[in-house]
Design a protein around this motif. Structure first.
Motif, mmCIF file in Angstrom:
data_model
loop_
_atom_site.group_PDB
_atom_site.id
_atom_site.type_symbol
_atom_site.label_atom_id
_atom_site.label_comp_id
_atom_site.label_asym_id
_atom_site.label_seq_id
_atom_site.Cartn_x
_atom_site.Cartn_y
_atom_site.Cartn_z
ATOM 1 N N ASP A 277 0.864 -1.276 0.007
ATOM 2 C CA ASP A 277 0.169 -0.220 0.081
ATOM 3 C C ASP A 277 1.037 1.319 -0.218
ATOM 4 O O ASP A 277 2.060 1.508 0.733
ATOM 5 C CB ASP A 277 -0.880 0.043 1.290
ATOM 6 N N TYR A 278 0.515 2.279 -0.750
ATOM 7 C CA TYR A 278 1.132 3.609 -0.707
ATOM 8 C C TYR A 278 2.412 3.446 -1.569
ATOM 9 O O TYR A 278 3.256 4.460 -1.790
ATOM 10 C CB TYR A 278 1.512 4.247 0.426
ATOM 11 N N ILE B 93 -10.126 2.228 0.385
ATOM 12 C CA ILE B 93 -10.054 3.572 0.601
ATOM 13 C C ILE B 93 -8.712 4.053 0.913
ATOM 14 O O ILE B 93 -8.499 3.991 2.247
ATOM 15 C CB ILE B 93 -11.467 4.084 1.460
ATOM 16 N N PRO B 94 -8.130 4.904 0.315
ATOM 17 C CA PRO B 94 -6.804 5.495 0.711
ATOM 18 C C PRO B 94 -7.058 6.461 1.895
ATOM 19 O O PRO B 94 -8.010 7.202 1.772
ATOM 20 C CB PRO B 94 -6.429 6.071 -0.694
ATOM 21 N N THR B 95 -5.908 6.254 2.830
ATOM 22 C CA THR B 95 -6.044 7.372 3.714
ATOM 23 C C THR B 95 -4.729 7.942 3.931
ATOM 24 O O THR B 95 -3.590 7.549 3.252
ATOM 25 C CB THR B 95 -6.168 6.635 5.037
ATOM 26 N N ASP B 96 -4.534 9.281 4.607
ATOM 27 C CA ASP B 96 -3.485 10.114 4.423
ATOM 28 C C ASP B 96 -2.231 9.400 5.152
ATOM 29 O O ASP B 96 -2.146 8.688 5.839
ATOM 30 C CB ASP B 96 -3.828 11.468 4.981
ATOM 31 N N ARG C 176 -3.360 12.500 0.962
ATOM 32 C CA ARG C 176 -3.802 11.163 0.509
ATOM 33 C C ARG C 176 -5.424 10.891 1.076
ATOM 34 O O ARG C 176 -5.287 10.775 2.280
ATOM 35 C CB ARG C 176 -3.079 10.012 0.732
ATOM 36 N N GLU C 177 -6.527 10.558 0.280
ATOM 37 C CA GLU C 177 -7.765 10.475 0.780
ATOM 38 C C GLU C 177 -8.327 9.558 -0.297
ATOM 39 O O GLU C 177 -7.885 8.779 -0.969
ATOM 40 C CB GLU C 177 -8.492 11.992 1.149
ATOM 41 N N ALA C 178 -9.640 9.497 0.307
ATOM 42 C CA ALA C 178 -10.719 8.595 -0.443
ATOM 43 C C ALA C 178 -10.725 8.871 -2.160
ATOM 44 O O ALA C 178 -10.799 7.817 -2.813
ATOM 45 C CB ALA C 178 -12.122 8.741 -0.313
ATOM 46 N N THR D 174 -8.016 9.593 -3.879
ATOM 47 C CA THR D 174 -6.555 9.503 -4.490
ATOM 48 C C THR D 174 -6.501 8.360 -5.361
ATOM 49 O O THR D 174 -6.495 7.158 -4.982
ATOM 50 C CB THR D 174 -5.525 9.501 -3.113
#
Length: 297
Positions: free
Chosen positions: A137-138, A198-201, A207-209, A211
């Motif tokens: 992730d990320y 759902i991406p988070t910061d 970074r958010e939903a 992104t």
């Protein structure tokens, strides 16, 4: 010429140079001996022999000769030992750290992730740049925070969605607080975010939903021209809380029919200069901008 008036030792390929075990700092034969400052050539690239005790060298032969790559107009990541056969993130970052340039030739796929750019970086990818298999992730292709005066040209981006799995999100271009920069992309395809994820910061990069593939947060005066966008997740191109940025898009083609907007722009004085999109799962273009311009969509 070397310091003794001899022509530089020459190898046909960089691979031959790296595999060499003949050259030696203390060889008995004069022809095999190298000293710091000697010049070596391979595949059209030039190297200078480093002191045996350094740790910041660019490549090292199998015979433990440490070398620095010398700058030139035709330099590519091949000079640093890239073979285009696996994840070469370490080599790519080494080239950037040395010259603030990442250049890869036409017809080759450079596989990397999490490559950090800095002020004035030049990216020149004439072939394809791709994420490796089994990302976390990320993971991102290229990223930077608080940088300016960046010039990016990429012929083709492959997000390698088929090589990913798990409940996670990857990204392609990912920049926060970038300014005064230009991005030109021929094509961008197969980006991966798991269904329902759902991406988070992370790292205060916004970074958010929403992104998705190409993410720009709090950027100013960044201009992006992309010929073709295919198979993205979440937003294809998102400028969030950005000022005086612009996007020109040839065409965006949804593959699943569930991709969100091709372009979203939020902030002030932004522009969508042109674009077309087909079969998006949300609005093709979102434009939440004060004093902005949308044309030719």
């Amino acid at each position: 010429y070397n310091q003794y008036g001899n022509k530089p030792t020459t190898f046909v390929t960089v691979a031959n140079l790296i595999a060499d075990t003949v050259l030696d700092y203390s060889a008995a034969r004069f022809a095999d001996k190298v000293e710091p400052g000697n010049i070596i050539e391979a595949q059209g690239f030039r190297y200078v022999v480093a002191d045996s005790g350094v740790s910041n060298h660019h490549i090292e032969t199998s015979g433990n000769i440490k070398l620095y790559v010398l700058p030139s107009e035709n330099i590519t990541i091949e000079a640093f030992g890239a073979t285009f056969s696996g994840d070469e993130s370490v080599i790519a970052q080494k080239m950037l750290d040395a010259f603030n340039i990442l250049r890869s030739p036409k017809g080759k796929t450079l596989t990397v992730k999490n490559i950090e750019l800095s002020n004035g970086t030049v990216i020149d990818i004439k072939g394809t740049i791709a994420l490796p298999n089994y990302c976390s992730d990320y993971d991102r292709l290229l990223y930077g925070d608080g940088i300016h005066s960046v010039d990016i040209y990429i012929s083709d981006i492959d997000g390698n969605a088929d090589g990913q799995s798990g409940f996670l999100g990857t990204h392609l271009l990912y920049f926060a607080r970038m300014a005064n920069s230009t991005i030109r992309i021929g094509s961008s395809r197969t980006h991966y975010i798991a269904d329902g994820f759902i991406p988070t910061d992370v790292d205060n990069t916004g970074r958010e939903a929403y992104t998705g593939a190409h993410w720009f947060y709090q950027c100013k005066n960044v201009h992006m021209d992309i010929g073709y966008l295919e198979g993205w997740s979440r937003e294809g191109i998102m400028f969030d809380y950005s000022d005086s940025c612009s996007v020109a898009l040839g065409h965006a083609q949804s593959l699943k029919g569930s991709e969100d907007s091709a372009i979203q722009m939020h902030g002030h004085r932004n522009k969508i200069l042109r674009g077309s999109a087909d079969s998006c799962g949300a609005s093709s273009f979102g434009f939440d901008t004060v004093d902005g311009i949308v044309s030719n969509v």
